[in-house]
Design a protein around this motif. Structure first.
Motif, PDB file in Angstrom:
ATOM      1  N   UNK A  47       0.861  -1.052   0.138  1.00  8.84           N
ATOM      2  CA  UNK A  47       0.048   0.165   0.040  1.00  8.84           C
ATOM      3  C   UNK A  47       0.999   1.276   0.092  1.00  8.84           C
ATOM      4  N   UNK A  50       2.017   2.049  -3.420  1.00 10.35           N
ATOM      5  CA  UNK A  50       0.787   2.490  -4.350  1.00 10.35           C
ATOM      6  C   UNK A  50       0.407   3.823  -3.882  1.00 10.35           C
ATOM      7  N   UNK A  51       0.899   4.370  -2.735  1.00  2.00           N
ATOM      8  CA  UNK A  51       0.393   5.846  -2.160  1.00  2.00           C
ATOM      9  C   UNK A  51      -0.918   5.449  -1.732  1.00  2.00           C
ATOM     10  N   UNK A  52      -1.252   4.281  -1.256  1.00  2.00           N
ATOM     11  CA  UNK A  52      -2.753   3.925  -0.640  1.00  2.00           C
ATOM     12  C   UNK A  52      -2.637   4.538   0.819  1.00  2.00           C
ATOM     13  N   UNK A  53      -1.336   4.414   1.478  1.00  2.00           N
ATOM     14  CA  UNK A  53      -1.009   4.621   2.621  1.00  2.00           C
ATOM     15  C   UNK A  53       0.152   5.489   2.780  1.00  2.00           C
ATOM     16  N   UNK A  54       0.433   6.319   3.653  1.00  2.00           N
ATOM     17  CA  UNK A  54       1.737   7.272   3.530  1.00  2.00           C
ATOM     18  C   UNK A  54       2.509   6.764   4.769  1.00  2.00           C
ATOM     19  N   UNK A  68       5.089   8.838  -3.237  1.00  2.00           N
ATOM     20  CA  UNK A  68       4.187   9.817  -2.699  1.00  2.00           C
ATOM     21  C   UNK A  68       3.983  11.084  -3.540  1.00  2.00           C
ATOM     22  N   UNK A  72       1.121   8.903  -9.776  1.00  2.00           N
ATOM     23  CA  UNK A  72       0.495   8.652 -11.011  1.00  2.00           C
ATOM     24  C   UNK A  72       1.181   8.203 -11.721  1.00  2.00           C
ATOM     25  N   UNK A  75       2.160   4.496 -11.205  1.00  2.00           N
ATOM     26  CA  UNK A  75       0.937   3.679 -11.730  1.00  2.00           C
ATOM     27  C   UNK A  75       0.566   3.465 -13.064  1.00  2.00           C
ATOM     28  N   UNK A  76       1.162   4.532 -13.578  1.00  2.00           N
ATOM     29  CA  UNK A  76       0.936   4.417 -15.547  1.00  2.00           C
ATOM     30  C   UNK A  76       1.933   3.444 -15.687  1.00  2.00           C
ATOM     31  N   UNK A  80      -1.389  -3.560 -11.086  1.00  2.00           N
ATOM     32  CA  UNK A  80      -1.626  -3.839  -9.663  1.00  2.00           C
ATOM     33  C   UNK A  80      -2.606  -4.920  -9.537  1.00  2.00           C
ATOM     34  N   UNK A  82      -4.448  -5.858  -6.074  1.00  2.00           N
ATOM     35  CA  UNK A  82      -4.530  -5.329  -4.861  1.00  2.00           C
ATOM     36  C   UNK A  82      -5.073  -6.613  -3.984  1.00  2.00           C
ATOM     37  N   UNK A  83      -4.938  -6.432  -2.866  1.00  2.00           N
ATOM     38  CA  UNK A  83      -5.528  -7.323  -1.865  1.00  2.00           C
ATOM     39  C   UNK A  83      -6.775  -6.944  -1.074  1.00  2.00           C
TER      40      UNK A  83
ATOM     41  N   UNK B 112      -3.898   4.409 -13.062  1.00  2.00           N
ATOM     42  CA  UNK B 112      -3.157   5.762 -12.868  1.00  2.00           C
ATOM     43  C   UNK B 112      -4.174   7.026 -12.896  1.00  2.00           C
ATOM     44  N   UNK B 115      -5.968  11.242  -7.001  1.00  2.00           N
ATOM     45  CA  UNK B 115      -7.112  11.288  -6.167  1.00  2.00           C
ATOM     46  C   UNK B 115      -8.002  12.591  -6.540  1.00  2.00           C
ATOM     47  N   UNK B 314      -5.280   7.886   4.734  1.00  2.00           N
ATOM     48  CA  UNK B 314      -4.782   6.583   4.367  1.00  2.00           C
ATOM     49  C   UNK B 314      -6.138   5.834   3.886  1.00  2.00           C
ATOM     50  N   UNK B 315      -6.026   4.917   2.722  1.00  2.00           N
ATOM     51  CA  UNK B 315      -7.195   4.247   2.310  1.00  2.00           C
ATOM     52  C   UNK B 315      -7.513   2.857   3.203  1.00  2.00           C
TER      53      UNK B 315
END
Lengths: 329, 315
Positions: A47, A50-54, A68, A72, A75-76, A80, A82-83, B112, B115, B314-315
């Motif tokens: 995560x 992928x910048x889901x969490x910092x 961070x 984008x 991710x380009x 992924x 994901x779980x 991509x 947010x 955070x997600x």
């Protein structure tokens, strides 16, 4: 060049430290397996990529971009799986892949990708009616759109039957052949063994080992086990003698006519000759190499890292009952 | 620029929801049905030679319908606004919390999409859905208007459709903002219900209460009272900050002109105090431009605040 670079990454959730001072480099073109029991911090690490969490501390670089600030851009070029994700129930499989094509701004044929993951027939069905395994394939299809340079797969075979897991493995390998870097987490060991160049073992948020599987085997004290069928009884005195031999970690009776010996490969011959020198005929012997599971348990069960090779009995027990030691197969 | 991808996905997803089918049907029945009832039945039955029959049927008879009892007022635009606010909020309040709870947001943000793309795309996609449902209703109403030979007053009717669409977008934005700020679906539901109650019911009393409170406080510290007119002006100004009220007043202005539009749904006290002021000219802070700005702010501010919070989460 490095595809993934984690430097001193720590993630704290309120009072829980999910990942602690993690530093790890995954080279470009490598297939890297990220192993650890549930709750070890694998998903948190992914995560963070992928910048889901910092992260609370540390720096993360993926494909030369800051994870961070330039997420984008990362991710380009990253696919992924994901779980703990879910599909959009009302959208068809094809609509999902079209969403991936639109988002990645690439020119790809959704049907071809769906065909590749074995969902060709289900393309027009709403994903809400898909089974767990089909959802997993659908997410993989979305990940594969646009031929990514990096694949990040979090527990890719969860929900797949053995045939599905095999197909998943084949897709991962064919992507790796194409030069794609693959980073995947798993607690299923055969999978890692079958496809990975290197593995990292994560335990309670800390990286306890990173090496090739052979390297891990050599470094760990989960030795080969030697089973010897003997033609005469072995006395306690002889057992003690055997235990003192170099490279032998354990010797125990195994039934009436057998011995189980934990030892280095090099010590095998010495054990057999010692027995025969003491008048015990050796009828037969077989060895079993330490499986990845043994390695895994060795690294994740002991409260002291097995790589540091402290003596066995002293500290192993307190952790032996934690949830994480259960390894489903 | 992948907000288009998100918007398209949102639209495709939402357009298949039964909730949307229900609200489209509702708008069709509500707008089309009200028009049919009003122009086809109520006004059609006026006997030859009476005053009602001599007066041609106009769009304003329904779409600019205001009835004022002084303490309580009712208007067709006001009713439409209440219904639309509810439908628009319920279309968007779960759009982020829902995806977070199921985990589909992980698919969305694995791709991509930034947010910001996610928030903007969701706003546009869901707005499009609400506006589409609304347009179906207006279209049906329009057909009825033509069929019943009603004087169309397109110069007022068309801008009203546009204003209604803006109001729908404002409530989509408010719901989306809540969704981005809330920690769970449950939180978002409660916050949406609470906020709707404030907009629909409590805002008026609060707006009238605040000037009284200021007056009382000023009296207590010996600063002397505030004049009656200032108090009324402040109260009405605060009422206009409510998107429902801003919309209702703007809709009235389309049919009755600026000054009367400020009074058609005002209390008798407000009418008495403001009447002379509005006779001269409409102050800037009561002007149509200002009210439009209020409506636009309700579109812009909630998504900006929502994005600000979502970006940090955070997600």
């Amino acid at each position: 060049m490095a595809a993934i670079e984690l430097d001193g990454v720590t993630k704290r959730f309120e009072d829980v430290i999910a990942v602690s001072d993690l530093s790890l480099t995954v080279e470009e073109g490598e297939v890297f397996g990220f192993l650890g029991p549930n709750g070890a911090g694998k998903s948190t690490t992914i995560n963070v990529l992928l910048d889901f969490v910092r992260p609370t501390a540390g720096t993360v670089t993926v494909l030369d971009h800051d994870a961070r600030e330039e997420s984008v851009a990362v991710r380009e070029r990253t696919g992924v799986l994901p779980e703990g994700f879910d599909v959009y129930d009302r959208l068809t499989g094809r609509a999902h892949v079209e969403f991936a094509v639109d988002s990645k701004e690439v020119d790809a044929d959704p049907d071809a990708v769906l065909e590749r993951v074995g969902l060709g027939d289900a393309a027009d069905r709403k994903a809400g009616g898909y089974s767990k395994g089909m959802r997993q394939r659908l997410a993989l299809a979305m990940a594969l759109v646009g031929d990514p340079d990096l694949l990040i797969l979090d527990e890719p075979s969860s929900g797949l039957d053995p045939a599905g897991a095999k197909e998943m493995r084949e897709i991962v390998l064919s992507e790796a052949d194409r030069g794609t870097t693959v980073f995947f987490s798993s607690h299923i060991l055969e999978q890692v063994e079958a496809v990975c160049d290197r593995v990292g073992i994560l335990r309670e948020g800390e990286l306890v080992a990173v090496d090739s599987i052979d390297g891990l085997r050599a470094a760990s004290d989960a030795d080969a086990t030697l089973r010897i069928t003997v033609g005469a009884a072995v006395g306690d005195e002889l057992l003690a003698t055997l235990r003192e031999l170099d490279g032998v970690s354990s010797v125990d009776h195994d039934g009436d006519d057998g011995l189980r010996v934990g030892c280095d490969s090099d010590a095998k011959t010495t054990v057999v000759t010692t027995l025969e020198d003491n008048g015990v005929p050796v009828d037969d012997f077989s060895t079993r190499e330490a499986s990845l599971e043994d390695l895994f348990l060795a690294y994740t069960e002991d409260s002291v890292s097995a790589a540091e090779s402290f003596d066995d009995g002293a500290s192993a027990d307190e952790d032996a009952t934690t949830e994480g030691t259960e390894v489903p197969r | 620029m992948s907000w288009q991808a998100v918007a398209r996905k949102e639209f495709r997803d939402a357009i298949r929801s039964r909730w949307l089918h229900g609200s489209t049907l509702f708008f069709a029945l509500f707008l089309g049905g009200a028009a049919a009832l009003f122009f086809g039945v109520l006004l059609a039955g006026s006997p030859e030679g009476t005053e009602a029959a001599a007066d041609p049927k106009r769009v304003s008879n329904l779409f600019g319908f205001f009835a004022n009892l002084g303490v309580f007022s009712f208007s067709f635009p006001g009713l439409l606004a209440l219904v639309l606010g509810f439908i628009a909020l319920s279309t968007s309040y779960g759009s982020i919390t829902g995806e977070r709870e199921t985990g589909s947001i992980k698919l969305l943000l694995s791709l991509p999409n930034s947010r910001l793309d996610a928030v903007v795309g969701k706003f546009l996609g869901r707005s499009a859905v609400v506006v589409a449902a609304l347009l179906v209703g207006f279209l049906l109403a329009f057909v009825v208007l033509v069929a019943t030979g009603t004087q169309l007053q397109l110069g007022s009717f068309v801008p009203q459709v546009a204003l209604t669409a803006l109001l729908g977008m404002a409530f989509v934005s408010i719901g989306l903002g809540i969704s981005a700020l809330a920690g769970s679906n449950r939180e978002a539901t409660l916050a949406t219900m609470g906020l709707y109650l404030v907009f629909a019911v409590l805002w008026g009393s609060i707006s009238e209460g605040i000037p009284k409170l200021i007056n009382y406080a000023a009296g207590e510290v010996g600063a002397g009272g505030v004049s009656e007119l200032t108090r009324v002006k402040l109260g009405v100004f605060l009422k206009y900050l409510n998107p429902l009220k801003a919309y209702e007043t703007l809709a009235a202005e389309l049919y009755y002109g600026a000054a009367r539009a400020r009074l058609v749904s005002a209390t008798f006290g407000e009418q008495a105090a403001l009447g002379p002021v509005l006779q001269d000219s409409v102050p800037v802070y009561f002007s149509g431009e200002f009210l439009l700005l209020v409506l636009l702010a309700w579109i812009g501010v909630p998504i900006v605040v929502g994005y600000w919070a979502f970006e940090r989460a955070d997600l």
